[in-house]
Enzyme design. Structure first.
Site, PDB file in Angstrom:
ATOM      1  CE  LYS A 135      -4.783   1.604  -0.611  1.00  0.00           C
ATOM      2  NZ  LYS A 135      -4.068   0.396  -0.206  1.00  0.00           N
ATOM      3  CB  SER A 185      -0.955   0.015   1.200  1.00  0.00           C
ATOM      4  OG  SER A 185      -2.061  -0.815   0.949  1.00  0.00           O
ATOM      5  CB  SER A 193      -4.406   1.626   3.889  1.00  0.00           C
ATOM      6  OG  SER A 193      -3.539   1.145   2.895  1.00  0.00           O
ATOM      7  CE  LYS A 207      -1.474   4.168   2.604  1.00  0.00           C
ATOM      8  NZ  LYS A 207      -1.478   3.007   3.523  1.00  0.00           N
TER       9      LYS A 207
END
Length: 508
Positions: free
Chosen positions: A46, A43, A103, A206
Site C-alpha cells: 500500500k 500490506s 490498511s 507501514k
C-alpha cells in the site's frame, strides 16, 4: 474453563526473515540480511498505492475531494476493510486515510481503480513506478498486498520505496504517524500505533501481515538531524516484529554519522497511460533479473506461541474495560485479518487470501494497546471453525470471525517434530450446542466491537463461548456459540439484567 481446541494453533508456515537498515538522508545501507530475497510484501504494497495516489493528486489527475464510486470488486475485498459498499460514493481523501492508517484493502482497491480505471492498469503503473525508483526485484499484481501469484518484493526494495514516500511527499508523510483519523464513514485506528508510541522518534511508515508474509514493517524514526529506516520481513508476531524493528533502528542511530548532507532521492516520474502490452505481469522486463532469488514459503513452524492456562482467582467484574482497550483489540485482530491464508496449504496460483484463522497468542502482550501484565484479564484470540453441517463451504459462505476470551500470557512451547496435532474448532461434545444472540448490527465492525464488550464484561459466564459474527441479508448477527443450555440461559439472564438484548439460539 476453556476447551483446549479454542487455543490450539492451526497449521502454519514459517515466513522467511529479511531485514534492511538505511540512513534515510543518504540512502547508505547500514545493515542487510536477505535483503534482495523476493518475499511476500503483504500490506507494505500500500505504500506504492499511496505514493501513486499522492502523485496523482499533485499532478491534478484527481482531487482530494473527488467523489469516488465504489465498485463491487472493491467492496468485496476481504479484511482488513473500511466497510465500503458497492455503488457508494466517498471522497478520495478518505480512501487515502483508510489505506494509510487502517490498511483497508477495499480502500486501496478503490484508489487504484479511481486513478487508472482497473486493477491491471494500476498494477502496470505500480510496476513502472517501482522500476523508475530502482526497485529491481519487485512485481506488483494488486493494490493491497493480499497474497497472489507473482506478487513479490524485497526488504531492499521496500526500504527504497519508504525513503521515496518520506522525501517525495513530505506534505503527506505526517499521515502515517496519526494514531487515528476520520475516514468518512468511520474513525480508523493506526495499525502501527503501538510501535509509534513505544519508539522514540518513530513517525511511520507501514505495517503488513499475511500468513505467507509473516509480520512485516517499514519503520522510520528521526532524532535530531538523523533519520533511519528499518525494514523487517517475516516477523513471527506483532511483538517480535516491533522488537526487531526497534533493534534495527537503534543500530542505525548508533552507526549513522551525526552530521551529513541530505541527498534526497529524485522523485519517480508519473507513469500513467502505460499500454497494456508494455508490461506483462510476472513475465516482463519489470520482473526481477535472473540473479534474483525467489523464496517460496514451505515447511511447518517448529516453535509456536501458545497461551498458558487461565490463572485462578479471576473475577467476572470487568466493567472498567475502556473503549480504547476494545478498539485497540479490534484493530489488532483486524490487522491480522489483513488477508491471512489460514489453511497452511498453498493457495491456487493467483488466488488471493480471503481471511480466516487468526490465532493471536501474543494478544495479551503484543496486541495494540493491550497490557495484560498491567491488569487486563481478558485478551482476544481468534480461530476459524469449519462450516456447520449443511452450511456452504468456506469459500462461498460469509466470512465469520470467531473469538474466544481468555486471560493469557504468551509462552514459547516446542511443537512436535512430526504430525503436529491441529485443532481448529471447539468440540461440540458435552452438550455445548447452544448459543446466544446479543444483537444485529449494520456493520461487521460494530458487531465485533459489541461482542468484545460483552465478553469482557461477562467473562465468568462466557469464557467457554466462541464469538461469531454472521452476515444476514439485513445486518450482522453478534452471537456466542458453543455454550451449554444452562450456560446460555445464565448468560442471557445476566445480560438482560444489564439491559443488553439477548436470546438463546440452537437446540440440543
Amino acid at each position: 474453563m476453556l476447551a483446549a481446541g479454542a487455543f490450539a494453533p492451526s497449521q502454519a508456515r514459517s515466513a522467511p526473515f529479511a531485514a534492511m537498515v538505511m540512513d534515510a538522508r543518504t540512502g547508505e545501507v547500514i545493515f542487510a540480511r536477505n535483503a534482495d530475497t523476493r518475499l511476500h510484501p503483504a500490506s507494505l504494497t500500500k505504500m506504492m498505492t499511496l505514493y501513486i495516489a499522492f502523485q496523482a493528486v499533485e499532478r491534478g489527475e484527481i482531487g482530494l475531494d473527488t467523489m469516488v464510486t465504489i465498485t463491487s470488486a472493491a467492496a468485496n475485498e476481504p479484511p482488513s476493510r473500511l466497510g465500503l459498499r458497492s455503488g457508494q460514493q466517498i471522497a478520495f481523501r478518505y480512501l487515502i486515510r483508510a489505506a494509510a492508517i487502517r490498511s483497508a484493502n477495499d480502500a486501496a482497491h478503490a484508489i487504484g481503480v479511481a486513478i487508472s480505471g482497473s486493477e491491471d492498469a494500476f498494477a502496470r503503473r505500480m510496476n513502472a513506478t517501482a522500476q523508475a525508483m530502482g526497485m529491481r526485484n519487485t512485481t506488483f499484481v494488486n493494490m493491497h498486498g493480499l497474497t497472489a501469484d507473482g506478487h513479490m518484493s524485497t526488504a531492499h526494495d521496500m526500504t527504497i520505496l519508504g525513503r521515496h514516500v518520506i522525501y517525495d511527499f513530505p506534505q503527506y508523510y505526517n499521515l502515517f504517524s496519526r494514531r487515528s483519523a476520520d475516514a468518512g464513514i468511520a474513525q480508523v485506528l493506526n495499525t502501527n500505533r503501538r510501535f509509534l508510541d513505544a519508539y522514540d522518534g518513530a513517525d511511520g511508515i507501514k505495517t503488513g501481515y499475511t500468513n505467507a508474509a509473516g509480520y512485516n514493517l517499514v519503520a522510520s524514526a528521526q532524532r535530531g538531524q538523523e533519520r533511519i529506516i528499518a525494514t523487517v520481513f517475516g516477523g513471527t508476531s506483532v511483538a517480535d516484529r516491533n522488537r526487531r524493528a526497534a533493534e534495527f533502528l537503534d543500530m542505525g542511530f548508533s552507526r549513522a554519522p551525526g552530521q551529513v548532507a541530505v541527498n534526497a532521492p529524485q522523485p519517480a516520474p508519473a507513469m500513467d497511460d502505460i499500454p497494456a502490452g508494455a508490461v506483462v505481469l510476472g513475465q516482463s522486463v519489470l520482473n526481477a533479473p535472473p540473479a534474483a532469488r525467489t523464496v517460496r514459503v514451505s515447511g511447518l513452524v517448529t516453535r509456536s506461541l501458545r497461551p498458558v492456562a487461565r490463572p485462578a482467582g479471576i473475577g467476572p467484574d470487568l466493567d472498567g474495560v475502556s473503549d480504547d482497550m476494545i478498539a485497540d483489540a479490534l484493530a489488532q485482530a483486524l490487522e491480522q485479518a489483513d488477508a491471512g491464508d489460514t489453511t497452511g496449504a498453498a493457495a491456487p496460483p493467483g488466488a488471493p487470501d480471503t481471511g480466516g484463522t487468526m490465532t493471536i497468542a501474543e494478544a495479551a502482550a503484543g496486541a495494540e494497546g493491550l497490557d495484560v501484565a498491567g491488569g487486563l484479564d481478558d485478551a482476544v484470540l481468534l480461530a476459524a471453525a469449519p462450516p456447520p453441517e449443511g452450511m456452504p463451504a468456506p469459500e462461498t459462505r460469509p466470512r465469520e470471525i470467531i473469538m474466544t476470551s481468555a486471560a493469557i500470557a504468551p509462552a514459547e512451547v516446542p511443537l512436535p517434530e512430526a504430525a503436529p496435532e491441529v485443532v481448529t474448532r471447539l468440540s461440540t461434545s458435552g452438550g455445548h450446542h447452544w448459543g446466544i444472540n446479543v444483537g444485529r448490527f449494520n456493520s461487521r465492525y460494530d458487531a465485533e466491537r459489541h461482542l468484545l464488550t460483552v465478553a469482557l464484561n461477562e467473562a465468568a459466564v462466557l469464557s467457554g463461548g466462541l464469538r461469531r459474527v454472521v452476515q444476514r441479508p439485513n445486518g450482522f448477527d453478534a452471537n456466542f456459540m458453543g455454550l451449554t443450555r444452562e450456560g446460555a440461559d445464565l448468560a442471557c439472564r445476566r445480560l438482560q439484567a444489564r439491559g443488553t438484548t439477548c436470546f438463546m439460539i440452537g437446540t440440543e
